[in-house]
Design a protein around this motif. Structure first.
Motif, mmCIF file in Angstrom:
data_model
loop_
_atom_site.group_PDB
_atom_site.id
_atom_site.type_symbol
_atom_site.label_atom_id
_atom_site.label_comp_id
_atom_site.label_asym_id
_atom_site.label_seq_id
_atom_site.Cartn_x
_atom_site.Cartn_y
_atom_site.Cartn_z
ATOM 1 N N UNK A 133 -11.220 -5.126 -4.294
ATOM 2 C CA UNK A 133 -10.750 -5.796 -3.080
ATOM 3 C C UNK A 133 -9.670 -6.819 -3.407
ATOM 4 N N UNK A 134 -9.849 -7.534 -4.496
ATOM 5 C CA UNK A 134 -8.819 -8.497 -4.923
ATOM 6 C C UNK A 134 -7.521 -7.776 -5.250
ATOM 7 N N UNK A 135 -7.618 -6.637 -5.914
ATOM 8 C CA UNK A 135 -6.411 -5.876 -6.242
ATOM 9 C C UNK A 135 -5.672 -5.439 -4.987
ATOM 10 N N UNK A 136 -6.386 -5.022 -3.945
ATOM 11 C CA UNK A 136 -5.741 -4.504 -2.738
ATOM 12 C C UNK A 136 -5.263 -5.607 -1.801
ATOM 13 N N UNK A 137 -6.064 -6.632 -1.595
ATOM 14 C CA UNK A 137 -5.741 -7.637 -0.583
ATOM 15 C C UNK A 137 -5.001 -8.854 -1.139
ATOM 16 N N UNK A 138 -4.885 -8.951 -2.451
ATOM 17 C CA UNK A 138 -4.076 -10.018 -3.024
ATOM 18 C C UNK A 138 -4.835 -11.298 -3.304
ATOM 19 N N UNK A 186 -12.811 -0.383 -1.114
ATOM 20 C CA UNK A 186 -11.690 -1.324 -1.134
ATOM 21 C C UNK A 186 -10.445 -0.680 -0.523
ATOM 22 N N UNK A 187 -10.182 0.575 -0.883
ATOM 23 C CA UNK A 187 -9.041 1.299 -0.317
ATOM 24 C C UNK A 187 -9.244 1.552 1.172
ATOM 25 N N UNK A 188 -10.452 1.955 1.541
ATOM 26 C CA UNK A 188 -10.763 2.253 2.932
ATOM 27 C C UNK A 188 -10.630 1.000 3.797
ATOM 28 N N UNK A 189 -11.160 -0.123 3.323
ATOM 29 C CA UNK A 189 -11.078 -1.390 4.071
ATOM 30 C C UNK A 189 -9.624 -1.808 4.263
ATOM 31 N N UNK A 190 -8.828 -1.625 3.235
ATOM 32 C CA UNK A 190 -7.404 -1.983 3.301
ATOM 33 C C UNK A 190 -6.668 -1.104 4.323
ATOM 34 N N UNK A 191 -6.866 0.202 4.235
ATOM 35 C CA UNK A 191 -6.163 1.111 5.138
ATOM 36 C C UNK A 191 -6.608 0.922 6.584
#
Length: 507
Positions: free
Chosen positions: A57-62, A480-485
């Motif tokens: 999640x940190x990798x995707x959302x910054x 994490x990818x799903x939450x981001x998209x």
């Protein structure tokens, strides 16, 4: 002059309109990114699923999003060690497969030392005798396998390799940021209808369909399944393949204990650990200041050292089994989607014994002649334990000269004094850990939903496909990818078909 100024103003207005249209229509991905990023994400559970979710999640959302991880026990969850005679030994997840690419990545980026699992000799015990035992001589061992089981063992290796090869596609999909909204969609993307069929048939059915002999299934496959999951060939065909991979060569573990991966991931994610018991998750609506819009948030209520506390989150990831005996979490103002969340988990007792094995139980009058390091049991009324393994401490694993024998048994219940006396000729220390370790598999399986609500996700859905460290990490990255998209409305990155063929053409 006035006419010229009016014409210029009209040009500016027209230019502004064109730019606005281009921003809104010409670059849809750019407009999607205009949505505010989440301010806070909550993760419930600090096992391998929760801590790897925080990391991804940190990798995707910054770096600007606040990530809180709630844990009522020790960081590591079902990865834990027990102290025996001053040394620590794995009591939960102990081995990592060489194809577990997420776990390999974690060890590398966290700077964790790893050790190979020393290859020992394996035997299968039916309650009366050893029906098969490996030899240290490769050629002789191969001859024994042929004599007992024909070409079944070789065919098993090829059968397993074909399935794992398809499963490895997940790493390519995730490296290209594709996500899946259900465990079934993920499986279908990896192996099509064949994988879904394996999820819904027993391991026994899958093996018989593939032409393996019943003798091989009973004496070779069943003991391995009992060792890994405390269950027999009634489990589903996919988890059965994961279990068989546990006797592949090249297995390894993390020096100091596999739970160190969880602590390292928590630190790398820069998440805040909140030691607490989460009681409820409630949907709340909040009015935005100037925009006047309504924002959906989730109130997490928890008991901590400071007492009953609550906080609001944009996204919540649940990384603990939603099973009443494990986490009695209440949901308010929204209902869970249809799906089974109360199915039982399999109780496993991990017992570490510092002592000498009773060689005569396994047909050896001279203890020095029993050189097996792993004894797995077939199914039967006399099999009161699933497995008996010689184990190394999590530190200095390669140096056995300084270590007295410590054996680990897996069983359905605590070993009685009579059973301990039967297994060991002498012992002085006994330590045990009781787990609700894995789902009790009973195909056809229906994995729990991954998406529990608009921005609430469930890591442990994947456990009903197969329960393992790497499976939790795969699920965590998928979420994490799903939450981001879903946050940025990137539907084209979710549940895409034919990814394998599509990505094969990319450089």
């Amino acid at each position: 002059m006035a006419a010229a100024m009016a014409a210029a103003a009209n040009k500016v207005s027209l230019l502004s309109l064109v730019l606005l249209v281009l921003l809104c229509w010409g670059s849809p991905s750019a407009s999607q990114e205009l949505r505010r990023p989440p301010s806070k994400i909550g993760v419930i559970g600090a096992g391998i699923g929760g801590t790897s979710a925080a990391y991804f999640l940190r990798q995707k959302f910054g770096r600007d999003v606040q990530i809180d991880v709630f844990e009522k026990g020790d960081v590591g969850g079902r990865l834990a060690t027990l102290n025996v005679e001053g040394k620590h030994y794995e009591a939960g997840g102990a081995i990592i497969h060489p194809l577990n690419l997420h776990m390999k990545h974690f060890a590398k980026v966290l700077g964790l030392s790893v050790s190979p699992i020393q290859d020992g000799l394996m035997g299968f015990y039916n309650g009366d005798e050893l029906v098969f035992e490996e030899s240290g001589w490769y050629i002789w061992n191969f001859i024994k396998l042929l004599w007992h089981y024909g070409l079944n063992a070789l065919r098993m290796y090829l059968w397993e390799e074909e399935i794992l090869d398809k499963f490895m596609r997940i790493y390519r999909y995730q490296s290209h940021n594709y996500a899946f909204s259900t465990s079934e969609a993920l499986l279908h993307a990896l192996g099509g209808s064949d994988f879904l069929r394996r999820l819904n048939q027993t391991m026994d059915e899958a093996l018989q369909e593939a032409g393996f002999s019943q003798k091989f299934i009973n004496e070779f496959v069943t003991p391995v399944l009992r060792y890994n999951y405390g269950q027999s060939t009634s489990i589903n065909g996919l988890v059965g393949v994961i279990a068989l991979a546990s006797i592949d060569p090249g297995l390894w573990s993390i020096e100091g204990g596999n739970k160190l991966a969880c602590a390292g991931l928590l630190e790398a994610s820069k998440a805040q650990l909140i030691p607490s018991t989460v009681l409820s998750l409630e949907e709340k609506n909040r009015q935005e200041g100037r925009s006047g819009g309504v924002v959906k948030l989730y109130k997490v209520e928890y008991n901590s050292a400071a007492g009953l506390t609550s906080d609001l989150y944009d996204i919540v990831v649940i990384a603990t089994p939603l099973q009443r005996k494990i986490s009695n979490l209440e949901f308010r103002n929204f209902k869970l989607p249809s799906g089974e969340f109360s199915r039982p988990y399999q109780p496993i007792v991990s017992t570490l014994v510092h002592g000498q094995i009773n060689a005569s139980l396994f047909g050896y009058q001279d203890p020095s002649q029993l050189v097996l390091s792993d004894i797995f049991t077939t199914e039967g009324p006399k099999a009161f334990f699933y497995s008996l393994s010689l184990v190394s401490p999590v530190q200095n694993k390669m140096d056995q000269s300084l270590v007295s024998p410590v054996w680990r048994t897996f069983s359905a219940e605590s070993l009685t004094k009579e059973q301990l006396n039967l297994l060991f000729s002498s012992y002085d220390t006994v330590e045990e850990k009781k787990w609700l370790a894995y789902p009790r598999y009973s195909p056809p399986e229906k994995p729990s939903p991954v998406v529990l609500h608009d921005h609430v996700y469930y890591v442990n859905s994947i456990e009903w496909v197969a329960s393992a460290m790497e499976m939790s990490a795969i699920s965590a990255k998928n979420i994490a990818l799903l939450a981001y998209h879903r946050w940025y409305n990137k539907a084209h990155m979710i549940d895409q078909e034919d990814l394998h063929e599509r990505l094969k053409t990319e450089l």
